[in-house]
Motif scaffolding. Structure first.
Motif, PDB file in Angstrom:
ATOM      1  N   ASN A 368       0.836  -1.206   0.000  1.00 58.25           N
ATOM      2  CA  ASN A 368       0.000   0.000   0.000  1.00 58.25           C
ATOM      3  C   ASN A 368       0.871   1.256   0.000  1.00 58.25           C
ATOM      4  O   ASN A 368       0.441   2.323   0.447  1.00 58.25           O
ATOM      5  CB  ASN A 368      -0.954   0.001   1.201  1.00 58.25           C
ATOM      6  CG  ASN A 368      -0.210   0.070   2.531  1.00 58.25           C
ATOM      7  OD1 ASN A 368       1.023   0.135   2.573  1.00 58.25           O
ATOM      8  ND2 ASN A 368      -0.948   0.042   3.628  1.00 58.25           N
ATOM      9  N   ASP A 372      -4.081   3.835  -0.698  1.00 60.83           N
ATOM     10  CA  ASP A 372      -4.692   3.658   0.622  1.00 60.83           C
ATOM     11  C   ASP A 372      -4.970   2.177   0.897  1.00 60.83           C
ATOM     12  O   ASP A 372      -4.711   1.675   1.991  1.00 60.83           O
ATOM     13  CB  ASP A 372      -5.991   4.460   0.715  1.00 60.83           C
ATOM     14  CG  ASP A 372      -6.694   4.262   2.048  1.00 60.83           C
ATOM     15  OD1 ASP A 372      -6.094   4.591   3.085  1.00 60.83           O
ATOM     16  OD2 ASP A 372      -7.833   3.749   2.044  1.00 60.83           O
ATOM     17  N   GLY A 573      -8.383  -0.423   4.461  1.00 61.79           N
ATOM     18  CA  GLY A 573      -7.415   0.554   4.006  1.00 61.79           C
ATOM     19  C   GLY A 573      -6.622   1.192   5.127  1.00 61.79           C
ATOM     20  O   GLY A 573      -6.945   1.081   6.312  1.00 61.79           O
ATOM     21  N   LYS A 574      -5.551   1.876   4.717  1.00 62.44           N
ATOM     22  CA  LYS A 574      -4.597   2.465   5.651  1.00 62.44           C
ATOM     23  C   LYS A 574      -5.216   3.607   6.450  1.00 62.44           C
ATOM     24  O   LYS A 574      -5.015   3.703   7.670  1.00 62.44           O
ATOM     25  CB  LYS A 574      -3.388   2.954   4.834  1.00 62.44           C
ATOM     26  CG  LYS A 574      -2.245   3.497   5.636  1.00 62.44           C
ATOM     27  CD  LYS A 574      -0.936   3.590   4.820  1.00 62.44           C
ATOM     28  CE  LYS A 574      -1.156   4.044   3.400  1.00 62.44           C
ATOM     29  NZ  LYS A 574       0.139   4.184   2.666  1.00 62.44           N
ATOM     30  N   GLU A 575      -5.968   4.486   5.781  1.00 60.53           N
ATOM     31  CA  GLU A 575      -6.544   5.646   6.479  1.00 60.53           C
ATOM     32  C   GLU A 575      -7.521   5.197   7.562  1.00 60.53           C
ATOM     33  O   GLU A 575      -7.513   5.729   8.674  1.00 60.53           O
ATOM     34  CB  GLU A 575      -7.243   6.560   5.472  1.00 60.53           C
ATOM     35  CG  GLU A 575      -7.700   7.894   6.062  1.00 60.53           C
ATOM     36  CD  GLU A 575      -9.006   7.812   6.830  1.00 60.53           C
ATOM     37  OE1 GLU A 575      -9.180   8.585   7.807  1.00 60.53           O
ATOM     38  OE2 GLU A 575      -9.850   6.962   6.475  1.00 60.53           O
TER      39      GLU A 575
END
Length: 760
Positions: A368, A372, A573-575
């Motif tokens: 990633n 994201d 996802g990362k966020e």
């Protein structure tokens, strides 16, 4: 200065024969002492019992997390005690005088004085706190109503399970339960139908097993749930059974099975330093070890290794300053250079090398770094560049792929988890197989549980939210499916409840996903009680669609179950993950509350009849929920949950300590004054006065992750305020109950507790 590391190893049994001058009372009991090794003290405890004029004993090594270790040989003659453990080269010789044994401990050429004193062995935690079995039985019987299904129907282990083929397809291994709920491992010859029991489960549970090659199985066990796993091997006829890693206080992890080297596999152990793991090639017959790489920098340890199919170490990830990761890679097999410098939050991992390519540095990578959501790439590690983006999804992380070793490592499919598990076929071969399976089993989830090396036989596992699970075999040559085993035929699909995916907006506008399991009364328009069930972890973990025994048990009693994948959950996802950092007990808890409000607004559940139940972080969420929003829940069940973030950090097992700085970034850092204040604010033990609804606490005494002290603190604090807190402790369990009888006792008591405190 050279440091000598002492390891107390193996499975030990004491046989004490009293012949002169003493009575059983002189030697029976517990004896404690401390070895001094290069200035470091190592406590030992020997526990002696008498039975039919034969003496048995066990040893505890508290600093290594090892308890009740049986010893090999013990003699007691003329007041002299001699103990031997042959495999580890250990011997102790001491003379008994009243309540003291004075002697010498021998190992590996060392001679160390060891004085043992009579003591009383104590169980973990405050043994005065747990509720009596009789009172827990009364709680379990609180609701005398007869239901179609009992707790045993959901939580008794299947009669048989864990099926897998031998690599050549000649044999089928599986576990089968006997009348004493012991789950032994059997091997069936599929050509002759002959069945042989090859592994007998005794006091300790077999935590996992599998095929090492066509003729040998490996399995792992620990001690009472302490998670210090040891590796064992056994032939398919039950012969040549051997403990391959007899190192007490050491944890084994299996890294690679080595299909190309049938007598070896690659493992990692924290054998040389309890805080860090190093890789070894182990002979699965003899246990002979070859260390493959040294992990000597405990301040910046290697935390993962990347081996290829031939057992060559191609790379590793090394921590830097506690929070950064340096990814090393080798071009020549000898020199390892930094390929990438990452933050620990970044994802860049090798799923597999592309063995179908002529380029030995080509690999399938999950990353990633440029997005994201995690995506799957074909990557050139030598050139450090993307060759091709292969697969991604706009809403979910993707990470699953399968290669066919039989067809020169052809790429068969990608997979990811959205609301349900999704399989995306790639190869023509797998497109046909996927169509056959989904046509045969529409509206079900499937997974390939196993496949033979030549892909002539497949083991297919079928499941849904209402089906516990069935195994089918698929004969690729005959193109036929055959039912192999229905894990829980007693649980009729039409009687089970629907698990429905839900989506809602949090109070600060974030999209949150989850699931609601609805009993039939709710589908008919009745507002039912609801059990809010936050998941563990919390970071990177998520709840999933499928058969959930807890939710089905609750539904059978008329309760809905709400599972919220709150911010910090994995897969979105990362966020979304990072938005939950430093928000445990705060915004992450808000999301759970907002999910409850959503299902109330939908008209499914009764707002005045919400309970909260969870394990691990979910147990913490129970305690936090009862202190953060004291009027929201009617009652709560805390299962191995954190009550005090300060003492939780202080009790980390040794192999967690290198990750302390990362945990501080996820949770909170007490060295930062503002965050210390938050830690006090969100640690339930400091807000006991706010708890005014009934609470049931459950704990495994040997839990290495959430120490029993966490549960003891909340129970003793509430009882000091006059609260009646039922407290179930199992002294043969760790982080969650694994033994069938303990699980059933837990759910029976839990259902009695809910019946007592939730209105129908």
């Amino acid at each position: 200065m050279k440091t000598t590391h002492l390891k107390i190893s193996g499975a030990l049994i004491f046989f004490l024969c009293i012949t002169t001058q003493t009575t059983a009372q002189d030697i029976v009991g517990s004896w404690e002492g401390k070895l001094s090794i290069q200035g470091t003290e190592m406590p030992l405890l020997f526990n002696v019992k008498s039975e039919n004029e034969t003496y048995n004993s066990t040893m505890d090594s508290p600093s290594q997390g090892a308890t009740d270790i049986p010893m090999d040989e013990t003699r007691f003659t003329d007041n002299t005690l001699t103990i031997k453990f042959n495999q580890a080269g250990i011997k102790y010789v001491g003379k008994l005088e009243k309540n003291t044994i004075t002697g010498t401990f021998y190992q590996g050429g060392m001679e160390l004085p060891l004085v043992l004193s009579k003591t009383v062995k104590t169980l973990p935690g405050n043994t005065e706190l747990p509720t009596s079995d009789a009172d827990l039985e009364k709680l379990a019987n609180w609701n005398p109503t007869n239901y179609k299904y009992d707790a045993e129907d959901y939580f008794a282990k299947p009669k048989a399970r864990s099926f897998s083929f031998s690599p050549n397809g000649t044999y089928l291994s599986y576990r089968e339960k006997d009348e004493n709920t012991k789950n032994h491992v059997y091997v069936k010859n599929l050509e002759t139908n002959e069945v042989k029991r090859v592994i007998e489960e005794k006091e300790e549970l077999i935590r996992g097993f599998g095929w090492a090659n066509d003729n040998r199985l490996i399995y792992v066990m620990d001690k009472g749930g302490n998670e210090n796993y040891h590796l064992f091997g056994v032939d398919i006829d039950g012969a040549n059974q051997k403990e391959l890693t007899p190192y007490e206080g050491v944890k084994v992890q299996i890294l690679e099975g080595l299909k190309e080297d049938k007598d070896h596999m690659i493992i990692s152990m924290n054998k040389n330093n309890p805080q860090i793991f190093e890789p070894y090639k182990i002979n699965i017959i003899s246990g002979e070890l070859v260390q493959l790489y040294k992990n000597e920098d405990s301040a910046n340890p290697i935390n993962s290794y990347e081996f290829d199919k031939d057992g060559n170490l191609r790379g590793f990830a090394k921590m830097r300053n506690g929070i950064n990761i340096d990814l090393y890679y080798t071009l020549d097999g000898e020199n390892y250079e930094i390929l990438k410098q990452l933050n620990w939050k970044d994802n860049f991992s090798i799923s597999s090398f592309n063995y179908a390519s002529k380029n030995p540095h080509e690999a399938y990578v999950i990353s990633n770094l440029d997005s994201d959501k995690t995506r799957i790439y074909l990557y050139d590690l030598k050139e450090d560049k993307i060759i091709k983006k292969l697969f991604s999804n706009d809403n979910y992380d993707v990470s699953g792929l399968r290669l066919s070793r039989n067809r020169n490592y052809e790429l068969d499919y990608f997979s990811y988890e959205g609301e349900k598990r999704i399989v995306v076929p790639v190869s023509n071969y797998y497109k046909k197989l996927h169509k056959k399976i989904t046509t045969k089993f529409p509206n079900y989830n499937y997974s390939i549980a196993d496949v033979t090396d030549d892909e002539s036989k497949y083991l297919i596992f079928i499941q849904s939210d209402k089906l516990y699970g069935t195994y089918y075999s698929y004969d690729a040559k005959k193109d036929t499916f055959k039912l192999l085993y229905d894990l829980m035929p007693n649980l009729i699909e039409k009687d089970m409840a629907e698990m429905r995916p839900i989506t809602f907006k949090s109070r600060d506008g974030k999209t949150i996903y989850g699931y609601i399991t609805l009993p039939k009364e709710a589908l008919n328009g009745k507002k039912v009680p609801v059990i809010v069930n936050p998941h563990g972890g919390p970071q990177g973990i998520r709840d999933s669609w499928g058969f959930n025994p807890e939710a089905q048990l609750f539904a059978s009693r008329g309760y809905a179950t709400l599972q919220v994948n709150f911010r910090i959950s994995g897969g979105y996802g990362k966020e979304f993950l990072e938005s939950g950092f430093k928000q445990i007990g705060r915004k992450a808890m808000d999301d759970v509350e907002d999910g409850l409000q959503y299902v109330i607004n939908e008209g499914w559940v009764d707002k005045d009849n919400a309970a909260i139940y969870g394990g691990s972080h979910g147990g913490y969420a129970v305690l936090r929920g009862l202190t953060k929003t004291p009027d929201l829940y009617a009652c709560g069940v805390d299962y191995v949950g954190v009550s005090n973030i300060f003492t939780f950090f202080d009790s980390f097992p040794e192999y967690w300590k290198p990750y302390t700085e990362i945990v501080k970034e996820i949770w909170y850092d007490s060295d930062i004054p503002e965050e210390k204040v938050i830690m006090e604010e969100v640690s339930p033990v400091f807000h006991i006065d706010k708890i005014k609804k009934p609470l049931f606490v459950v704990q495994g005494a040997n839990d290495p992750r959430v120490n029993i002290n966490e549960s003891d603190q909340i129970v003793s604090g509430l009882r000091a305020k006059g609260f009646d807190v039922p407290y179930m402790v199992k002294y043969d369990e760790g982080h969650g109950f694994a033994k069938e009888e303990n699980s059933i006792a837990l759910y029976k008591a839990m259902m009695g507790f809910f019946a007592k405190h939730l209105k129908k």
